[in-house]
Design a protein around this motif. Sequence first.
Motif, mmCIF file in Angstrom:
data_model
loop_
_atom_site.group_PDB
_atom_site.id
_atom_site.type_symbol
_atom_site.label_atom_id
_atom_site.label_comp_id
_atom_site.label_asym_id
_atom_site.label_seq_id
_atom_site.Cartn_x
_atom_site.Cartn_y
_atom_site.Cartn_z
ATOM 1 N N ALA A 143 -14.385 37.563 39.631
ATOM 2 C CA ALA A 143 -13.226 37.693 40.529
ATOM 3 C C ALA A 143 -11.939 37.293 39.821
ATOM 4 N N PHE A 185 -9.184 40.201 38.874
ATOM 5 C CA PHE A 185 -8.044 40.260 39.796
ATOM 6 C C PHE A 185 -7.103 39.074 39.690
ATOM 7 N N ALA A 203 -5.698 36.722 42.762
ATOM 8 C CA ALA A 203 -5.604 37.447 44.035
ATOM 9 C C ALA A 203 -6.674 37.053 45.050
ATOM 10 N N THR A 204 -7.794 36.475 44.600
ATOM 11 C CA THR A 204 -8.867 36.106 45.539
ATOM 12 C C THR A 204 -8.930 34.603 45.811
ATOM 13 N N VAL A 236 -4.809 41.542 49.663
ATOM 14 C CA VAL A 236 -5.939 42.468 49.794
ATOM 15 C C VAL A 236 -5.542 43.818 49.219
ATOM 16 N N HIS A 237 -6.399 44.360 48.358
ATOM 17 C CA HIS A 237 -6.204 45.704 47.825
ATOM 18 C C HIS A 237 -7.332 46.581 48.358
ATOM 19 N N THR A 249 -9.155 48.942 47.570
ATOM 20 C CA THR A 249 -9.820 49.735 46.543
ATOM 21 C C THR A 249 -11.299 49.372 46.544
ATOM 22 N N ASP A 281 -13.243 48.504 44.046
ATOM 23 C CA ASP A 281 -13.555 47.319 43.248
ATOM 24 C C ASP A 281 -13.159 46.029 43.956
ATOM 25 N N PHE A 282 -11.964 46.014 44.560
ATOM 26 C CA PHE A 282 -11.503 44.782 45.206
ATOM 27 C C PHE A 282 -12.344 44.479 46.450
ATOM 28 N N MET A 335 -15.595 43.130 45.478
ATOM 29 C CA MET A 335 -15.527 41.729 45.056
ATOM 30 C C MET A 335 -15.473 40.793 46.257
#
Length: 441
Positions: free
Chosen positions: A53, A57, A60-61, A198-199, A201, A203-204, A207
């Motif tokens: 993560a 990113f 972002a998480t 939050v994205h 996508t 992948d995000f 995750m």
Amino acid sequence: MLPQSLLTSPSPTPRRRAGRRFWQHRTFQNLGPGLITGASDDDPSGIATYSQAGAAFGLATLWTALLTFPLMAAMQEMCARIGLVTQRGLAGTLRQHYPRWVLYGLLTLTFPAIVLNIGADLEGMGAVAHLLVPQVPTFAFSVLFTGLLLLAIVYYPYQQLAAMLKWLCAVLLVYLVVPFLVKQDWTSVARHTLIPEVHFTKDFMGMLVAILGTTISPYLFFWQANMEAEDMQHRSIVEGHGRRVVVNKRLLRTMQADVNVGMFCSNLIMFFIILTTGVVLYAAGIHQIDTVEQAASALKPLAGESAYLLFAVGVLGTGLLAIPVLAGSLAYAMAETFHWRGGLDRKFGQAPGFYTTIFVSLVAGVLLDTLGVSPIQALIYTAILYGLTAPVMIALVLHLANNKAVMGDYANGRTSNLLGGITLVLMSAAAILLLYLQFFA
């Protein structure tokens, strides 16, 4: 003759006396099942997920640590309360109040998930140990760790094993040190912690599902309830001379404090692992981390020898802590399901089925690599199986914790039901999204 000053021990300094008072303080001594459960959640496979993560990113998480803490604490408190009140584990309570097929179905998914998890953890520990001592192969280290863990689990009675696991929790403190070995933008850290990012996508979202599944795992429910039940049985021998100890508000407050501390520590470590890899690896353009040894290796040239060694030692310590919890939770569930004699206080001859389950799960885990199952595959399969099991387990725990016939005056309150309901909705959505991402996206 020696002077009297050399014959007597020097008086402890005020700092030493303060430290000794802390470790002997009742608050610390009361920490046990909740602390161990929370710390074991940050196992090597969990560290790999959090490292992924951070690397993929950045920061972002980070906010997910704030989200998962109250949800974890609420669910583990319910399981602990069920164990205290019924003085049985979760599987035993489910067996008494639900059709057998419900429990058998859960075990069908839980057994392979835990074995795969153990396999991924042993492989991760072996690979990290190989980084530290390259002369010894990864598989040899995995076999060594398996042997040491089996010896400790079989040889030591519950109270001694629980004490060792409790002290192993201190290993997690190394992850609080690592981020301070590199330069941080604490304003950015605070922003990403308090403001969710939050994205939408693949992948995000994948995750986020992985973080939820790694953090809120069904095996923790089994372990928490059984440890509380085992503690109550031990307490009845020590304090009640074999008579059943009655649950009271003092016991509940102690349990709740233990659970809250354990879940806070779990999420704090998760936060700092994402922070470390998010600052060091992501900033260096390293966005693909699949295993814990990759994360440790990548840190070495970027953050220095100290950060690398601390990260590696943390992986080994958390594996030694988490694997007995994984294997023990499975053994308790199997023993209660099939009415075997079980418990870490019993010797092997008194509970052969219980200890055989632990032996089989550890040996099967260490042999996964020889069967061509890589740690990455094991983590994917584990996530799918946990994802399918978690919503059902959460629903059953909620139902049990609200059942007055089971819990009496200690049934759920409004806050527990609210947090439990949110957890159920989130984990159900995560399970659906996980299946979609794996098979249809």
